[in-house]
Design a protein around this motif. Structure first.
Motif, mmCIF file in Angstrom:
data_model
loop_
_atom_site.group_PDB
_atom_site.id
_atom_site.type_symbol
_atom_site.label_atom_id
_atom_site.label_comp_id
_atom_site.label_asym_id
_atom_site.label_seq_id
_atom_site.Cartn_x
_atom_site.Cartn_y
_atom_site.Cartn_z
ATOM 1 N N SER A 131 -9.134 -45.751 -8.568
ATOM 2 C CA SER A 131 -9.050 -46.295 -9.928
ATOM 3 C C SER A 131 -8.216 -47.570 -9.960
ATOM 4 O O SER A 131 -8.531 -48.496 -10.710
ATOM 5 N N ILE A 132 -7.169 -47.665 -9.139
ATOM 6 C CA ILE A 132 -6.383 -48.900 -9.078
ATOM 7 C C ILE A 132 -7.227 -50.024 -8.498
ATOM 8 O O ILE A 132 -7.191 -51.161 -8.985
ATOM 9 N N ALA A 133 -8.006 -49.722 -7.469
ATOM 10 C CA ALA A 133 -8.887 -50.745 -6.889
ATOM 11 C C ALA A 133 -9.938 -51.194 -7.902
ATOM 12 O O ALA A 133 -10.200 -52.397 -8.053
ATOM 13 N N LEU A 134 -10.535 -50.245 -8.614
ATOM 14 C CA LEU A 134 -11.530 -50.603 -9.630
ATOM 15 C C LEU A 134 -10.891 -51.415 -10.756
ATOM 16 O O LEU A 134 -11.472 -52.394 -11.232
ATOM 17 N N GLY A 135 -9.708 -51.027 -11.187
ATOM 18 C CA GLY A 135 -9.004 -51.780 -12.229
ATOM 19 C C GLY A 135 -8.685 -53.191 -11.784
ATOM 20 O O GLY A 135 -8.826 -54.143 -12.556
ATOM 21 N N VAL A 156 -6.655 -55.767 -18.917
ATOM 22 C CA VAL A 156 -7.984 -55.235 -18.571
ATOM 23 C C VAL A 156 -7.895 -54.361 -17.323
ATOM 24 O O VAL A 156 -8.497 -53.289 -17.253
ATOM 25 N N ALA A 157 -7.115 -54.800 -16.330
ATOM 26 C CA ALA A 157 -6.966 -54.020 -15.100
ATOM 27 C C ALA A 157 -6.331 -52.665 -15.387
ATOM 28 O O ALA A 157 -6.772 -51.643 -14.848
ATOM 29 N N LEU A 177 -11.490 -67.600 -17.680
ATOM 30 C CA LEU A 177 -11.236 -68.950 -17.187
ATOM 31 C C LEU A 177 -12.451 -69.846 -17.408
ATOM 32 O O LEU A 177 -12.314 -71.029 -17.741
ATOM 33 N N ALA A 178 -13.631 -69.282 -17.257
ATOM 34 C CA ALA A 178 -14.853 -70.050 -17.484
ATOM 35 C C ALA A 178 -14.953 -70.512 -18.934
ATOM 36 O O ALA A 178 -15.537 -71.558 -19.223
ATOM 37 N N LEU A 229 -9.725 -58.959 -12.148
ATOM 38 C CA LEU A 229 -10.042 -60.275 -11.580
ATOM 39 C C LEU A 229 -11.331 -60.850 -12.167
ATOM 40 O O LEU A 229 -11.407 -62.043 -12.454
ATOM 41 N N VAL A 230 -12.315 -59.997 -12.365
ATOM 42 C CA VAL A 230 -13.577 -60.463 -12.946
ATOM 43 C C VAL A 230 -13.353 -60.934 -14.386
ATOM 44 O O VAL A 230 -13.893 -61.959 -14.808
ATOM 45 N N SER A 231 -12.548 -60.204 -15.148
ATOM 46 C CA SER A 231 -12.294 -60.614 -16.531
ATOM 47 C C SER A 231 -11.492 -61.909 -16.582
ATOM 48 O O SER A 231 -11.722 -62.748 -17.462
#
Length: 118
Positions: A29-33, A99-100, A45-46, A38-40
């Motif tokens: 769950s920490i890895a998924l978060g 989000v993470a 940033l975009a 990072l994706v968010s």
């Protein structure tokens, strides 16, 4: 990346189904978060870069219209650029961490619930 984390979790749980510790679920769950955080941040940033550039140009144009000399305009522009980038970085990091954290908590409960249903 998400599939690799989930396949790692499934293989870890399949090898030792009798363990009642939730450590693999916590790690997954920490890895998924972290991945979702990072994706968010990349998505934010975009959107933030064009908005920041428009704001920066607008302020410089307004300073020019109010009669600032070119040399002071360059100095103000450098200060403004640093200040805007610091603000954008702080917001991105804060929202990415939020989000993470939310994704990590939700991921943990979903992984634990998935194991209980199996």
């Amino acid at each position: 990346m998400l599939k690799s984390v989930l396949s790692w979790y499934d293989s870890t749980v399949d090898r030792s189904p009798d363990t009642s510790s939730g450590w693999p679920a916590i790690y997954a769950s920490i890895a998924l978060g972290g991945i979702f955080g990072l994706v968010s941040m990349a998505a934010a940033l975009a959107v933030a870069i064009p908005a920041t550039v428009v704001t920066w140009i607008s302020v410089l144009v307004l300073l020019t219209f109010f009669g600032k000399p070119r040399k002071s305009l360059v100095v103000e522009g450098k200060k403004l650029t640093v200040e805007i980038m610091k603000t954008v970085a702080k917001i991105l990091i804060k929202e990415g961490n939020l989000v993470a954290a939310v994704c990590a908590v939700l991921g943990y409960f979903l992984l634990v619930r998935k194991d209980e249903s199996d």
